[in-house]
Write a protein that holds these residues in place. Sequence first.
Motif, PDB file in Angstrom:
ATOM      1  N   TYR A  46     -10.473 -27.689  22.197  1.00  0.00           N
ATOM      2  CA  TYR A  46     -10.439 -28.937  21.486  1.00  0.00           C
ATOM      3  C   TYR A  46     -11.946 -29.069  21.436  1.00  0.00           C
ATOM      4  N   VAL A  47     -12.441 -29.439  19.990  1.00  0.00           N
ATOM      5  CA  VAL A  47     -13.828 -29.579  19.621  1.00  0.00           C
ATOM      6  C   VAL A  47     -14.010 -30.882  19.289  1.00  0.00           C
ATOM      7  N   ASP A  48     -12.932 -31.573  18.666  1.00  0.00           N
ATOM      8  CA  ASP A  48     -13.533 -32.799  18.228  1.00  0.00           C
ATOM      9  C   ASP A  48     -12.168 -33.757  18.183  1.00  0.00           C
ATOM     10  N   GLY A  49     -12.190 -34.892  18.568  1.00  0.00           N
ATOM     11  CA  GLY A  49     -11.079 -35.594  18.906  1.00  0.00           C
ATOM     12  C   GLY A  49     -10.262 -35.381  20.056  1.00  0.00           C
ATOM     13  N   ASP A  50      -9.095 -36.091  20.478  1.00  0.00           N
ATOM     14  CA  ASP A  50      -8.442 -35.782  21.624  1.00  0.00           C
ATOM     15  C   ASP A  50      -6.856 -35.878  21.299  1.00  0.00           C
ATOM     16  N   PRO A  51      -6.027 -34.809  21.742  1.00  0.00           N
ATOM     17  CA  PRO A  51      -4.646 -34.820  21.747  1.00  0.00           C
ATOM     18  C   PRO A  51      -3.932 -36.049  21.795  1.00  0.00           C
ATOM     19  N   GLN A  52      -4.457 -36.758  22.985  1.00  0.00           N
ATOM     20  CA  GLN A  52      -3.786 -37.912  23.591  1.00  0.00           C
ATOM     21  C   GLN A  52      -3.915 -39.135  22.241  1.00  0.00           C
ATOM     22  N   ASP A  53      -5.024 -39.241  21.282  1.00  0.00           N
ATOM     23  CA  ASP A  53      -5.094 -39.789  20.393  1.00  0.00           C
ATOM     24  C   ASP A  53      -4.538 -39.734  19.042  1.00  0.00           C
ATOM     25  N   GLY A  54      -4.059 -38.426  19.054  1.00  0.00           N
ATOM     26  CA  GLY A  54      -3.324 -38.010  17.949  1.00  0.00           C
ATOM     27  C   GLY A  54      -3.929 -37.455  16.712  1.00  0.00           C
ATOM     28  N   LYS A  55      -5.168 -37.331  17.186  1.00  0.00           N
ATOM     29  CA  LYS A  55      -6.294 -36.819  15.819  1.00  0.00           C
ATOM     30  C   LYS A  55      -7.271 -35.914  16.631  1.00  0.00           C
ATOM     31  N   PHE A  56      -7.375 -34.658  16.232  1.00  0.00           N
ATOM     32  CA  PHE A  56      -8.192 -33.681  16.903  1.00  0.00           C
ATOM     33  C   PHE A  56      -8.347 -32.438  15.855  1.00  0.00           C
ATOM     34  N   VAL A  57      -9.373 -31.848  16.349  1.00  0.00           N
ATOM     35  CA  VAL A  57      -9.553 -30.225  15.737  1.00  0.00           C
ATOM     36  C   VAL A  57      -9.596 -29.357  16.864  1.00  0.00           C
ATOM     37  N   ALA A  58      -8.758 -28.182  16.857  1.00  0.00           N
ATOM     38  CA  ALA A  58      -8.916 -27.321  18.062  1.00  0.00           C
ATOM     39  C   ALA A  58      -9.199 -25.805  17.144  1.00  0.00           C
ATOM     40  N   LEU A  59     -10.138 -25.205  18.139  1.00  0.00           N
ATOM     41  CA  LEU A  59     -10.440 -23.757  17.521  1.00  0.00           C
ATOM     42  C   LEU A  59      -9.744 -22.756  18.482  1.00  0.00           C
ATOM     43  N   TYR A  60      -9.170 -21.613  17.639  1.00  0.00           N
ATOM     44  CA  TYR A  60      -8.617 -20.493  18.316  1.00  0.00           C
ATOM     45  C   TYR A  60      -9.684 -19.356  18.602  1.00  0.00           C
ATOM     46  N   TYR A  61      -9.573 -18.985  19.818  1.00  0.00           N
ATOM     47  CA  TYR A  61     -10.720 -17.938  20.080  1.00  0.00           C
ATOM     48  C   TYR A  61     -10.084 -16.574  20.573  1.00  0.00           C
ATOM     49  N   THR A  62     -10.567 -15.426  20.072  1.00  0.00           N
ATOM     50  CA  THR A  62     -10.166 -14.050  20.610  1.00  0.00           C
ATOM     51  C   THR A  62     -11.387 -13.554  21.042  1.00  0.00           C
TER      52      THR A  62
END
Length: 390
Positions: free
Chosen positions: A345-361
């Motif tokens: 998670y790179v921006d926001g928080d899942p607990q707040d119902g608003k976020f951006v997540a990045l997927y890494y390989t």
Amino acid sequence: MDHIVLVGASAAGLTAADALRLEGFTGSLTMVGEELRPPYDRPPLSKHVLSGKLEPHKTTLRQDADLQRLRMNLKLGRRATHLDPAGRTVTLDDGDRLDYDGLIIATGLRPRHLPFGHGLAGVHVLRTLDDAVSLRAQLLAAPRVVVIGGGFLGTEIAATTRGLGLDVSLVDVEDTPLARQLGPQIGGLVADMHQEHGVRLHMNRTVTELTGTAGRVTAVQLDDGTSLPADLVVVAIGSVPAVDWLADSGLPLGDGVLCDSTCQVAPGIYAAGDVANWPHPLTGERTRLEQRTNATQQALTAARNLLAGPAEATPYAPVPFGWTDQYTAKIQFHGWCPMDARVAYVDGDPQDGKFVALYYTGDRVVGALGWNSARTLRAYHDRIAAPVAA
């Protein structure tokens, strides 16, 4: 090139027709579609049409006057049954034969069925607008709904039917909903969201039987012995490419119509949309995308390459983009979301119902997902690289 045939009155087929005319094609243009309806948009079916927020006719992609401007011979309610690439003809179910110089295949998908139970009243699939209208009518008298399948379609149907105040159970073979599409970590958040809204989840479960009384479904039986009472069942266990009419054509078939990197299947024949399977130039792997944005982007490429010819054709190399709307969550994603990727998670928080997540390989960012964060998500698009180096 004087005669082009589009098989599939879909978003991809219509986009291809638009592109052909914009690129200067002035010859004969024929579109064949199995349904009697003109091309319409499918994403609203599981949400706005099913909920009653959108009238079915408002899903139409073009008004009659706009279709007429394309100067197309529309053959609706007709199904292609045979393709002869050598003779350059498409045969329809009424025996009509269409000659072509160029052909674009955009036949899309057919819903996958369970090996049992579909003869019972109250058991539905959702692919067409007619499916949505029929399902909507029966939902109003069916308080107990079981949705089989936890992909995008299944979870959207579960969210919509729960929003109508119905008793909803969702069954899937994976640990979480959307695990195969967005990975187990985000899938866990989707599971939490559905449970918070009152959906009963039955994960890691297989349906063994649909039982009924007097020809109507009454329950869904699971492999652990659970029996889920059901007034209505929606089977959303995926789809298969609609390629049955091409079985004796000699075209390369597998998981869809097998194209090259420019969407060409054979001389003068291209494919686009859900049915097209091509070697993605960025990954080096064969890809078939069931995404609304891909349908239009790939149709543009297929149409332009058909007119340009193989010597000037350009490879189709999109960064995938998709979305789903469920309850108050708008989930969008760019790139690839492997099940085994590391998610940060790179921006926001899942607990707040608003976020951006990045997927890494490894150390590569291969995907980006925004949960109620459309504007913020766009800033991460350029960081996405393919999972496999070109």
